[in-house]
Design a protein around this motif. Structure first.
Motif: not given
Ligand code: ASP
Ligand code: MG
Length: 416
Positions: A1-6, A13-23
């Protein structure tokens, strides 16, 4: 398993949250995602806590600002559909603000500061589920257990290990979303781990869950040899030893929280520092490597330092008893000592400018010693220094103290 931290900047903002989704979408490993409060929310909550604590009606204005900021993001992400658990969090905070505070500011701090992370993770968990990145939201306060040192709580590793393994069991989910920075004491009262503590949470989870690696997603390409705000030409370091990373972060490099390294080092878990703006690029890997002594210099600046010089009133030598007494006093007042140097009758200490009253501590010291102090200084650390590096870095600056060890030069300077 892996752990990500954002961190906050990666979900501002909403754009950045969408980018987290992409990653996140790119990884089909078992995953725990640790998230900080959105943008500068923790700073705003600190303002709110101050207002609440002194019963300033301005608290409602700050509360509205807090709500509006998050509502703007949720409406960008979900349109007009309000998420019931987001509304629930607003009203829980409102209820808290309507109560009278106790006299313990650190306790009150932790009861309010946690709303930043609770909201960000609730919103992001919903968003990811809405785009079919299925995940379970976990309230980390149910399993990350600490003592009652509010605002700077110490982790209860034994208790947390059992609860975390239980909670993050991957039985009915491949992915978990949870909060950085917060925990709870044995009575379930919220606590926090110290500012910027989410990295540490990532490392705690990585250690306990035996992660293959932990990745911290940042707005820089990786760990650089200097802060781009301080120096024009910087280079990215492709790899670093745990030891080097700990030295750098402890000296004030803002890249990772200093407590992050130990739990990873203890289990040999690599830490990747990667750019959320450029997720496919390599970043920096912190893992077991042996550095030679002739690496290129790495420059770190820690701002807002205070140099305190103490001399015994009666001209006697500085002894171990003096040092013990002074360190003890500073520790009780939660000072962080970054450098110290002693001569026959001088004891020089460099500390972070304290948030609480500096004068009070200085007065206590004055009852024991002759005291001189300067504020507004910087602690410059150069790892793998050479003479040229020192000269260039201190050009045009007044140097108060210079200290050299085998690998490290440390200078207390004032910018002109
Ligand atoms: N939100 C917290 C802070 O800003 C924790 C973190 O970001 O790591 O300090
Ligand atoms: Mg933050």
């Amino acid at each position: 398993m892996i752990v990500f931290k954002f961190g906050g900047a990666s979900v501002k903002d909403a754009e950045s949250v969408k980018n987290v989704g992409e990653i996140v979408k790119k990884y089909d490993d078992k995953l725990v995602v640790v998230i900080s409060a959105m943008g500068k929310t923790t700073n705003l909550l600190e303002k709110l806590i101050k207002a609440y604590f002194i019963n300033d009606e301005n608290k409602w204005e700050i509360f509205t600002q807090f709500k509006n900021y998050h509502s703007e993001i949720t409406s960008d992400l979900f349109g007009d559909t309000e998420q019931p658990d987001v509304l629930e969090l607003y009203s829980e905070l409102e209820k808290k603000l309507n109560k009278n505070p106790t006299t313990d500011i650190n306790y009150e701090y932790d009861q309010i500061i946690c709303f930043g992370e609770l909201l960000s993770t609730t919103i992001i968990s919903h968003y990811l589920n809405s785009i079919n990145i299925n995940n379970n939201w976990i309230d980390i306060r149910n399993c990350l257990k600490t003592d009652r040192k509010y605002r700077e709580a110490n982790v209860d590793w034994g208790e947390s290990e059992i609860l975390i393994n239980n909670e993050f069991n991957f039985n009915n989910s491949q992915r978990y979303i949870t909060q950085g920075f917060i925990g709870s004491d044995k009575n379930g009262i919220s606590t926090s781990l110290g500012r910027e503590g989410s990295d540490f949470t990532g490392a705690i989870l990585g250690n306990i869950l035996d992660a293959d690696y932990v990745a911290i997603w940042k707005d820089v390409p990786g760990v650089l040899n200097a802060d781009p705000k301080q120096m024009e030409a910087t280079t990215k370091l492709d790899e670093l030893s745990y030891r080097e990373a700990i030295e750098m972060s402890h000296s004030g490099a803002k890249i990772i929280h200093p407590k992050t390294i130990k739990p990873l080092h203890n289990k040999n878990i690599p830490l990747h520092v990667k750019s959320f703006l450029n997720p496919d690029s390599e970043g920096t890997i912190i893992h077991p490597v042996k550095h030679t002594l002739d690496l290129s210099p790495v420059y770190i600046i820690k701002e807002n330092q205070v140099l305190i010089t103490l001399s015994p009133n009666d001209f006697s030598f500085i002894g171990v008893e003096d040092i013990t007494q002074v360190f003890d006093l500073l520790a009780k007042n939660r000072f962080k000592i970054n450098l110290f140097q002693q001569s026959a009758i001088d004891l020089n200490l460099v500390v972070d400018y304290p948030e609480n009253d500096l004068n009070e501590t200085i007065e206590k010291l004055m009852s024991l010693y002759e005291v001189k102090y300067n504020t507004g200084l910087e602690l410059a650390t150069i790892r793998f220094y050479n003479d040229k590096a020192i000269t260039n870095f201190t050009k045009g600056k007044k140097v108060f103290i210079e200290q050299k060890s085998r690998r490290t030069a440390r200078l207390i300077i004032k910018k002109n």
